[in-house]
Design a protein around this motif. Structure first.
Motif, PDB file in Angstrom:
ATOM      1  N   ASP A 285     -25.146 -26.324  -8.357  1.00 17.75           N
ATOM      2  CA  ASP A 285     -25.257 -27.613  -7.303  1.00 17.75           C
ATOM      3  C   ASP A 285     -27.013 -28.171  -6.985  1.00 17.75           C
ATOM      4  O   ASP A 285     -27.061 -29.530  -6.788  1.00 17.75           O
ATOM      5  CB  ASP A 285     -24.652 -26.928  -6.124  1.00 17.75           C
ATOM      6  CG  ASP A 285     -23.216 -26.680  -5.875  1.00 17.75           C
ATOM      7  OD1 ASP A 285     -22.279 -27.261  -6.757  1.00 17.75           O
ATOM      8  OD2 ASP A 285     -22.859 -26.372  -4.960  1.00 17.75           O
ATOM      9  N   TYR A 286     -27.370 -27.197  -8.210  1.00 15.57           N
ATOM     10  CA  TYR A 286     -29.118 -28.102  -7.346  1.00 15.57           C
ATOM     11  C   TYR A 286     -29.464 -28.140  -8.430  1.00 15.57           C
ATOM     12  O   TYR A 286     -29.027 -27.370  -9.683  1.00 15.57           O
ATOM     13  CB  TYR A 286     -30.020 -27.290  -6.619  1.00 15.57           C
ATOM     14  CG  TYR A 286     -29.684 -27.186  -5.233  1.00 15.57           C
ATOM     15  CD1 TYR A 286     -30.547 -28.083  -3.871  1.00 15.57           C
ATOM     16  CD2 TYR A 286     -28.401 -26.462  -5.084  1.00 15.57           C
ATOM     17  CE1 TYR A 286     -30.035 -27.958  -3.179  1.00 15.57           C
ATOM     18  CE2 TYR A 286     -28.696 -26.473  -3.332  1.00 15.57           C
ATOM     19  CZ  TYR A 286     -28.843 -26.530  -2.227  1.00 15.57           C
ATOM     20  OH  TYR A 286     -28.719 -27.435  -1.319  1.00 15.57           O
ATOM     21  N   PHE A 287     -30.440 -28.808  -8.893  1.00 22.85           N
ATOM     22  CA  PHE A 287     -31.581 -29.206  -9.827  1.00 22.85           C
ATOM     23  C   PHE A 287     -32.491 -28.088 -10.089  1.00 22.85           C
ATOM     24  O   PHE A 287     -32.716 -27.240  -9.292  1.00 22.85           O
ATOM     25  CB  PHE A 287     -32.311 -30.534 -10.245  1.00 22.85           C
ATOM     26  CG  PHE A 287     -33.455 -30.100 -10.776  1.00 22.85           C
ATOM     27  CD1 PHE A 287     -33.817 -30.687 -11.932  1.00 22.85           C
ATOM     28  CD2 PHE A 287     -34.781 -29.892 -10.291  1.00 22.85           C
ATOM     29  CE1 PHE A 287     -35.039 -30.453 -13.169  1.00 22.85           C
ATOM     30  CE2 PHE A 287     -36.344 -29.843 -10.866  1.00 22.85           C
ATOM     31  CZ  PHE A 287     -35.660 -29.940 -11.703  1.00 22.85           C
ATOM     32  N   SER A 288     -33.144 -27.679 -11.454  1.00 22.69           N
ATOM     33  CA  SER A 288     -33.150 -26.438 -11.762  1.00 22.69           C
ATOM     34  C   SER A 288     -34.418 -26.779 -13.123  1.00 22.69           C
ATOM     35  O   SER A 288     -34.582 -27.265 -14.180  1.00 22.69           O
ATOM     36  CB  SER A 288     -32.522 -25.128 -12.202  1.00 22.69           C
ATOM     37  OG  SER A 288     -32.173 -25.195 -13.733  1.00 22.69           O
ATOM     38  N   VAL A 289     -35.666 -26.257 -13.150  1.00 18.87           N
ATOM     39  CA  VAL A 289     -36.905 -25.865 -13.322  1.00 18.87           C
ATOM     40  C   VAL A 289     -36.674 -25.222 -14.885  1.00 18.87           C
ATOM     41  O   VAL A 289     -36.918 -23.662 -13.640  1.00 18.87           O
ATOM     42  CB  VAL A 289     -37.836 -26.997 -13.125  1.00 18.87           C
ATOM     43  CG1 VAL A 289     -38.534 -25.671 -12.137  1.00 18.87           C
ATOM     44  CG2 VAL A 289     -38.854 -27.064 -13.877  1.00 18.87           C
ATOM     45  N   GLU A 290     -37.559 -25.637 -15.787  1.00 18.69           N
ATOM     46  CA  GLU A 290     -38.087 -24.167 -16.365  1.00 18.69           C
ATOM     47  C   GLU A 290     -39.476 -23.755 -16.192  1.00 18.69           C
ATOM     48  O   GLU A 290     -40.291 -24.652 -16.493  1.00 18.69           O
ATOM     49  CB  GLU A 290     -37.450 -24.254 -18.081  1.00 18.69           C
ATOM     50  CG  GLU A 290     -36.047 -24.912 -18.358  1.00 18.69           C
ATOM     51  CD  GLU A 290     -35.853 -24.880 -19.793  1.00 18.69           C
ATOM     52  OE1 GLU A 290     -36.513 -24.975 -20.710  1.00 18.69           O
ATOM     53  OE2 GLU A 290     -34.875 -25.316 -20.156  1.00 18.69           O
ATOM     54  N   HIS A 291     -39.305 -22.984 -15.845  1.00 17.72           N
ATOM     55  CA  HIS A 291     -40.677 -22.384 -15.339  1.00 17.72           C
ATOM     56  C   HIS A 291     -40.701 -21.191 -15.088  1.00 17.72           C
ATOM     57  O   HIS A 291     -40.239 -20.095 -14.544  1.00 17.72           O
ATOM     58  CB  HIS A 291     -40.708 -23.125 -13.968  1.00 17.72           C
ATOM     59  CG  HIS A 291     -42.338 -22.829 -13.729  1.00 17.72           C
ATOM     60  ND1 HIS A 291     -43.109 -22.527 -12.600  1.00 17.72           N
ATOM     61  CD2 HIS A 291     -44.289 -22.698 -15.175  1.00 17.72           C
ATOM     62  CE1 HIS A 291     -44.221 -22.429 -12.649  1.00 17.72           C
ATOM     63  NE2 HIS A 291     -44.874 -22.370 -13.975  1.00 17.72           N
ATOM     64  N   GLU A 292     -41.706 -20.289 -15.590  1.00 20.68           N
ATOM     65  CA  GLU A 292     -41.773 -18.827 -15.190  1.00 20.68           C
ATOM     66  C   GLU A 292     -42.292 -18.709 -14.030  1.00 20.68           C
ATOM     67  O   GLU A 292     -43.733 -18.812 -13.710  1.00 20.68           O
ATOM     68  CB  GLU A 292     -42.419 -18.268 -16.686  1.00 20.68           C
ATOM     69  CG  GLU A 292     -43.127 -16.266 -16.769  1.00 20.68           C
ATOM     70  CD  GLU A 292     -43.541 -16.278 -17.220  1.00 20.68           C
ATOM     71  OE1 GLU A 292     -44.746 -15.761 -17.621  1.00 20.68           O
ATOM     72  OE2 GLU A 292     -42.970 -16.321 -18.621  1.00 20.68           O
ATOM     73  N   ILE A 293     -42.218 -17.856 -12.949  1.00 16.44           N
ATOM     74  CA  ILE A 293     -42.477 -17.334 -11.474  1.00 16.44           C
ATOM     75  C   ILE A 293     -42.461 -15.583 -11.555  1.00 16.44           C
ATOM     76  O   ILE A 293     -41.621 -15.289 -12.292  1.00 16.44           O
ATOM     77  CB  ILE A 293     -42.657 -17.611 -10.400  1.00 16.44           C
ATOM     78  CG1 ILE A 293     -40.598 -17.755 -10.553  1.00 16.44           C
ATOM     79  CG2 ILE A 293     -42.901 -19.108 -10.576  1.00 16.44           C
ATOM     80  CD1 ILE A 293     -40.466 -18.630  -8.788  1.00 16.44           C
ATOM     81  N   THR A 294     -43.246 -14.982 -11.095  1.00 19.13           N
ATOM     82  CA  THR A 294     -42.190 -13.283 -10.797  1.00 19.13           C
ATOM     83  C   THR A 294     -41.847 -13.624  -9.362  1.00 19.13           C
ATOM     84  O   THR A 294     -41.519 -14.077  -8.031  1.00 19.13           O
ATOM     85  CB  THR A 294     -43.504 -12.744  -9.903  1.00 19.13           C
ATOM     86  OG1 THR A 294     -45.478 -13.573 -10.691  1.00 19.13           O
ATOM     87  CG2 THR A 294     -43.579 -11.723 -10.076  1.00 19.13           C
ATOM     88  N   VAL A 295     -40.464 -12.575  -9.924  1.00 14.80           N
ATOM     89  CA  VAL A 295     -39.345 -12.252  -9.104  1.00 14.80           C
ATOM     90  C   VAL A 295     -39.127 -11.125  -9.094  1.00 14.80           C
ATOM     91  O   VAL A 295     -39.624 -10.070  -9.998  1.00 14.80           O
ATOM     92  CB  VAL A 295     -38.048 -13.071  -9.272  1.00 14.80           C
ATOM     93  CG1 VAL A 295     -36.724 -12.577  -8.282  1.00 14.80           C
ATOM     94  CG2 VAL A 295     -38.320 -14.423  -9.836  1.00 14.80           C
ATOM     95  N   ASN A 296     -39.646 -10.250  -7.903  1.00 14.43           N
ATOM     96  CA  ASN A 296     -38.803  -8.665  -7.623  1.00 14.43           C
ATOM     97  C   ASN A 296     -37.484  -8.706  -7.355  1.00 14.43           C
ATOM     98  O   ASN A 296     -36.814  -9.395  -6.999  1.00 14.43           O
ATOM     99  CB  ASN A 296     -39.311  -7.746  -6.697  1.00 14.43           C
ATOM    100  CG  ASN A 296     -40.866  -7.716  -6.755  1.00 14.43           C
ATOM    101  OD1 ASN A 296     -41.236  -7.145  -5.603  1.00 14.43           O
ATOM    102  ND2 ASN A 296     -41.221  -8.023  -7.734  1.00 14.43           N
ATOM    103  N   CYS A 297     -36.190  -8.004  -8.501  1.00 14.84           N
ATOM    104  CA  CYS A 297     -35.065  -8.083  -8.228  1.00 14.84           C
ATOM    105  C   CYS A 297     -34.521  -6.709  -8.567  1.00 14.84           C
ATOM    106  O   CYS A 297     -34.486  -5.783  -9.400  1.00 14.84           O
ATOM    107  CB  CYS A 297     -34.429  -9.374  -9.407  1.00 14.84           C
ATOM    108  SG  CYS A 297     -33.081  -8.922  -9.501  1.00 14.84           S
ATOM    109  N   GLN A 298     -33.658  -6.570  -7.439  1.00 19.93           N
ATOM    110  CA  GLN A 298     -33.248  -5.082  -7.817  1.00 19.93           C
ATOM    111  C   GLN A 298     -31.570  -4.850  -6.645  1.00 19.93           C
ATOM    112  O   GLN A 298     -31.343  -6.096  -6.189  1.00 19.93           O
ATOM    113  CB  GLN A 298     -34.260  -3.848  -6.763  1.00 19.93           C
ATOM    114  CG  GLN A 298     -34.321  -4.332  -5.589  1.00 19.93           C
ATOM    115  CD  GLN A 298     -35.248  -3.103  -4.724  1.00 19.93           C
ATOM    116  OE1 GLN A 298     -35.193  -2.489  -5.081  1.00 19.93           O
ATOM    117  NE2 GLN A 298     -36.086  -3.478  -3.261  1.00 19.93           N
TER     118      GLN A 298
END
Length: 196
Positions: free
Chosen positions: A14-27
């Protein structure tokens, strides 16, 4: 394809996305997706403060447009003060970053993100996300649901669609992705202008 998974996959686009590296915490998030009110009550305090700071900065700068000549100088001063507070807030938010759950994104946007993970996540699994945007643009706490998990040579690419996220946080992610795209386009334009 499962109708729920199809619906979530459609929402991811539904939204535009950009290829870029950022930090995410995922659990992984045990149990069922909480109600909106329960989710809002569970947001860690630093993420709530960060969201309020961003909204206050935007409204303060908009109101300056009405005061005339001195508006630009006052706006510059206020932006410098806001920058100081942003740096302090960025430090506080980084305390929320857990090395144990840290991953890097391949892309992100207003609907979700794609991250690299050393281990797989089950498709349709609920996850807790702490998204730390680049350039001190803020951080977002939200809940997501995995829509795909594909194995690559040395890790997994996990696509997650946001399921519980405050409107102002989604707006923050959209703005950050657009800023990042603008930076990427400027870099490409500058590279094209370099003599060979």
């Amino acid at each position: 394809m499962d109708p729920i998974l199809q619906s979530l996959t459609d929402a991811y686009h539904d939204y535009f996305s950009v290829e870029h590296e950022i930090t995410v915490n995922c659990q992984p998030l045990p149990g069922l997706l909480p109600a909106e009110a329960e989710f809002i009550a569970s947001i860690p305090e630093p993420f709530l403060v960060a969201g309020e700071m961003g909204a206050l900065n935007m409204s303060a700068l908009r109101s300056l447009n009405r005061i005339g000549e001195l508006a630009e100088e006052l706006a510059n001063y206020l932006q410098q003060q806001a920058r100081k507070i942003d740096l302090l807030l960025h430090y506080v938010l980084r305390q929320q970053d857990s090395a144990e759950h840290r991953q890097r994104t391949l892309s992100y946007g207003g609907a979700g993100l794609c991250l690299q993970s050393p281990q797989p996540f089950e498709v349709l699994a609920l996850v807790e996300l702490k998204v730390f945007l680049a350039e001190n643009e803020g951080a977002v706490y939200c809940l997501g649901q995995v829509i795909s998990a594909e194995q690559t040579a040395d890790n997994w690419q996990i696509k997650v669609v946001f399921r519980r996220i405050r409107d102002q946080d989604r707006e923050l992610i959209v703005r950050a992705s657009l800023h990042q795209q603008s930076r990427q386009l400027k870099q490409k334009a500058a590279q094209r202008q370099l003599p060979e």
